[in-house]
Structure formats: C-alpha cells, structure tokens
Design an enzyme around this catalytic site. Structure first.
Site, PDB file in Angstrom:
ATOM      1  N   ARG A 183       0.280  -1.527  -1.370  1.00 54.71           N
ATOM      2  CA  ARG A 183       1.620  -1.703  -0.784  1.00 54.71           C
ATOM      3  C   ARG A 183       2.512  -2.508  -1.714  1.00 54.71           C
ATOM      4  O   ARG A 183       3.699  -2.193  -1.882  1.00 54.71           O
ATOM      5  CB  ARG A 183       1.492  -2.392   0.583  1.00 54.71           C
ATOM      6  CG  ARG A 183       2.815  -2.598   1.318  1.00 54.71           C
ATOM      7  CD  ARG A 183       2.573  -2.862   2.790  1.00 54.71           C
ATOM      8  NE  ARG A 183       1.767  -4.035   3.023  1.00 54.71           N
ATOM      9  CZ  ARG A 183       2.272  -5.271   3.177  1.00 54.71           C
ATOM     10  NH1 ARG A 183       3.581  -5.469   3.104  1.00 54.71           N
ATOM     11  NH2 ARG A 183       1.475  -6.297   3.407  1.00 54.71           N
TER      12      ARG A 183
ATOM     13  N   ASN B 182      -2.895   5.574  -5.212  1.00 56.98           N
ATOM     14  CA  ASN B 182      -4.237   6.137  -5.096  1.00 56.98           C
ATOM     15  C   ASN B 182      -4.178   7.650  -4.983  1.00 56.98           C
ATOM     16  O   ASN B 182      -4.662   8.361  -5.863  1.00 56.98           O
ATOM     17  CB  ASN B 182      -4.986   5.572  -3.893  1.00 56.98           C
ATOM     18  CG  ASN B 182      -5.868   4.386  -4.235  1.00 56.98           C
ATOM     19  OD1 ASN B 182      -6.012   4.022  -5.394  1.00 56.98           O
ATOM     20  ND2 ASN B 182      -6.462   3.790  -3.221  1.00 56.98           N
TER      21      ASN B 182
ATOM     22  N   ASP C 115      -7.362  -4.139  -1.021  1.00 59.10           N
ATOM     23  CA  ASP C 115      -6.784  -3.046  -1.804  1.00 59.10           C
ATOM     24  C   ASP C 115      -5.560  -2.438  -1.129  1.00 59.10           C
ATOM     25  O   ASP C 115      -4.610  -2.043  -1.801  1.00 59.10           O
ATOM     26  CB  ASP C 115      -7.843  -1.967  -2.043  1.00 59.10           C
ATOM     27  CG  ASP C 115      -8.829  -2.355  -3.138  1.00 59.10           C
ATOM     28  OD1 ASP C 115      -8.611  -3.398  -3.785  1.00 59.10           O
ATOM     29  OD2 ASP C 115      -9.805  -1.619  -3.351  1.00 59.10           O
TER      30      ASP C 115
ATOM     31  N   ASP D 282     -11.848  20.212   4.282  1.00 60.23           N
ATOM     32  CA  ASP D 282     -11.378  19.190   5.221  1.00 60.23           C
ATOM     33  C   ASP D 282     -10.108  18.528   4.700  1.00 60.23           C
ATOM     34  O   ASP D 282      -9.280  18.066   5.482  1.00 60.23           O
ATOM     35  CB  ASP D 282     -12.464  18.133   5.431  1.00 60.23           C
ATOM     36  CG  ASP D 282     -13.550  18.595   6.386  1.00 60.23           C
ATOM     37  OD1 ASP D 282     -13.437  19.717   6.931  1.00 60.23           O
ATOM     38  OD2 ASP D 282     -14.526  17.860   6.587  1.00 60.23           O
TER      39      ASP D 282
END
Length: 285
Positions: free
Chosen positions: A75, A139, A70, A169
């Site tokens: 990329r 993503n 992935d 976080d």
C-alpha cells in the site's frame, strides 16, 4: 546535513505500532525532523505526528516508513508510485518479505538513511485501466473465478499476438516482486526483483497447456474473458477492485522503477530462503 527532513508514516490498520512510532518520534525530535501520518491512522494513536492527507504525505516526505507487513508495504509503494522517495519497510509481528528491518533496528536504520548509508532497490509495477479507474499493483493483477460461476477462461495476448487460452481458477499477471506471492503459490518461478519482466501464471489450470509465461516489460499484455467463462473478479495486490463478464478485456502494462525500497545489506536470495523455506542444493555437502 542529513537527507531526511520529513518522515511519512503508513500504518497497519490493526497491528500495534506504538513502540515503533515512539522510536521514530524520539529520533525525529532529536534532529528537528517532521513526522507526518494519515489522519485515520495516526488519529488512533496518541502521538505528535502531524496528520495530513495522502497527497501531502507523498509530496512532503523525504522518506516513507511502512509499519506492518507486506500488505502495508504494498500500500505504501502504491501511494508513492512514480516518485523517487525511498520506502523503508518495518516488520510488526510476522516475518515480512518486503520489509527490511524489525522495530528494534529503527533508530540505527533512520540514522543510516539520514547519513546516506543505504541502497535502494527499484521495484517495477504493473498498471491497468478498469473502467474509469487506473489501478497499480506491485505484486499482481489476477482474474479469479467467482465460486459458483464457473472457471476463468481467459485468452492471453502479448504484444497484440493471441498466444494461449487458459481455463483456470485464476490467471495471474505478476511482477518479479510478485513472483514470491500468489504467482509462487500457483507454481510460477521465483524471479529476482532486478529482472524487469511480467509473469503470466494460471492457478489450478484445467487446460492442456498449463505453463507460466515470462514476458518482457516493454510488451503490453491483454487478457480477454472468453464467452465460455464465468464472471471473474479482478484482484489488485489481493484486493477485489472490479468484476469482468465474458467478452470483457483488460490490458496491462509494466511501469519500471515505480518505487524504491530501502536496503541495508540483505539480499533477495537471503530473504527468499528465509521466507519461503528454500532448502536443497545449498545444504548439500
């Protein structure tokens, strides 16, 4: 006449791709098709692919083939972002969510594409400006806490209207493609890639309000790092590209149809069930 005159290759930096490249080169030689690759990638392998720079690769290729997982597929999509050139994902090793085929299926798949017997699945991207650099993600773009520097405290402002402040976080801005990646691990919803939407998902939120947001693709969303926050890392498709300090902000916009992924009959729901181990109601008799 076939549609493919030139194939561009994008390779995983470490996985063994020689078998796949050999299949592509044999297929191409039989049809007098040119095969191109990036110098630093095809240079590692003794093959007849023509080494060109990234600009020439995307300018000349009728089809881009991603050989890896992935990360390699993402990329490849970033390289071709904004162009109609189809991208074929080929799994090398572990099961990839974005890839369509395994190596053994390569020759037949290339012939199907050459004969126009395939479909494309448009994929939306998101884009942000970090200093002088414009970055694109398929993503997600995330503001993540740096260990030892405190929580990421971030105000989310969609369409110019401040809405929520998360202490977490990380605060993840994801595409529907990214809904099955970092966003999913943080508790976000699974969203079909046919849905053009932007997800904002807190990871391990310490806020009273810890729900994800689903925003329309035509609204810009701004993330502002608050004075009570630690420094945050800006991750673009999982790679750190910059750091932001309290008071800094970044605005993110959607780019619909930024890449076209080759599909040959598999559905998003099949891939999601297989990759994510989804079970339950469909198995109830």
């Amino acid at each position: 006449m076939g549609m493919v005159g030139t194939v561009g290759l994008v390779l995983h930096p470490r996985r063994d791709s020689e078998e796949a490249i050999g299949d592509i080169l044999r297929w191409a030689d039989e049809r007098r098709v040119t095969v191109l690759g990036l110098p630093e990638e095809v240079g590692r392998i003794d093959c007849s692919a023509v080494a060109v720079d990234a600009e020439a690769l995307v300018e000349r290729a009728d089809l881009l083939v991603s050989l890896g997982g992935d990360g390699t597929m993402l990329r490849t999509m970033r390289l071709i972002a904004g162009r109609p050139t189809p991208v074929l994902g080929v799994n090398l090793g572990r099961l990839g969510f974005l890839a369509e085929i395994d190596v053994r299926e390569l020759p037949a798949t290339l012939s199907a594409i050459d004969g126009h017997a395939y479909a494309v699945e448009p994929r939306m991207a998101i884009r942000a400006k970090l200093g002088e650099e414009e970055v694109t993600a398929f993503n997600d773009i995330a503001l993540a806490r740096i260990p030892g520097e405190g929580l990421a405290v971030v105000t989310v402002t969609p369409a110019g209207d401040p809405f929520v402040r998360y202490a977490a976080d990380a605060v993840i801005v994801a595409t529907s493609t990214g809904s099955t990646a970092y966003s999913f691990s943080a508790g976000g919803p699974i969203v079909s890639p046919r849905v053009e939407a932007v997800l904002v998902v807190p990871a391990a939120a310490h806020s009273v309000f810890n729900r994800a947001l689903v925003l329309p693709a035509d609204e810009e969303v701004t993330l502002e790092v608050m004075p009570t926050s630690g420094r945050v890392a800006v991750e673009v498709d999982g790679a750190v590209h910059a750091h932001l300090c309290p008071g800094d902000q970044v605005s993110i916009v959607a780019v619909p149809g930024a890449a076209n992924v080759v599909r040959l009959g598999t559905t998003f729901y099949e891939r999601a069930r297989r990759k994510l181990g989804v079970e339950g109601s469909s198995a109830v008799g």
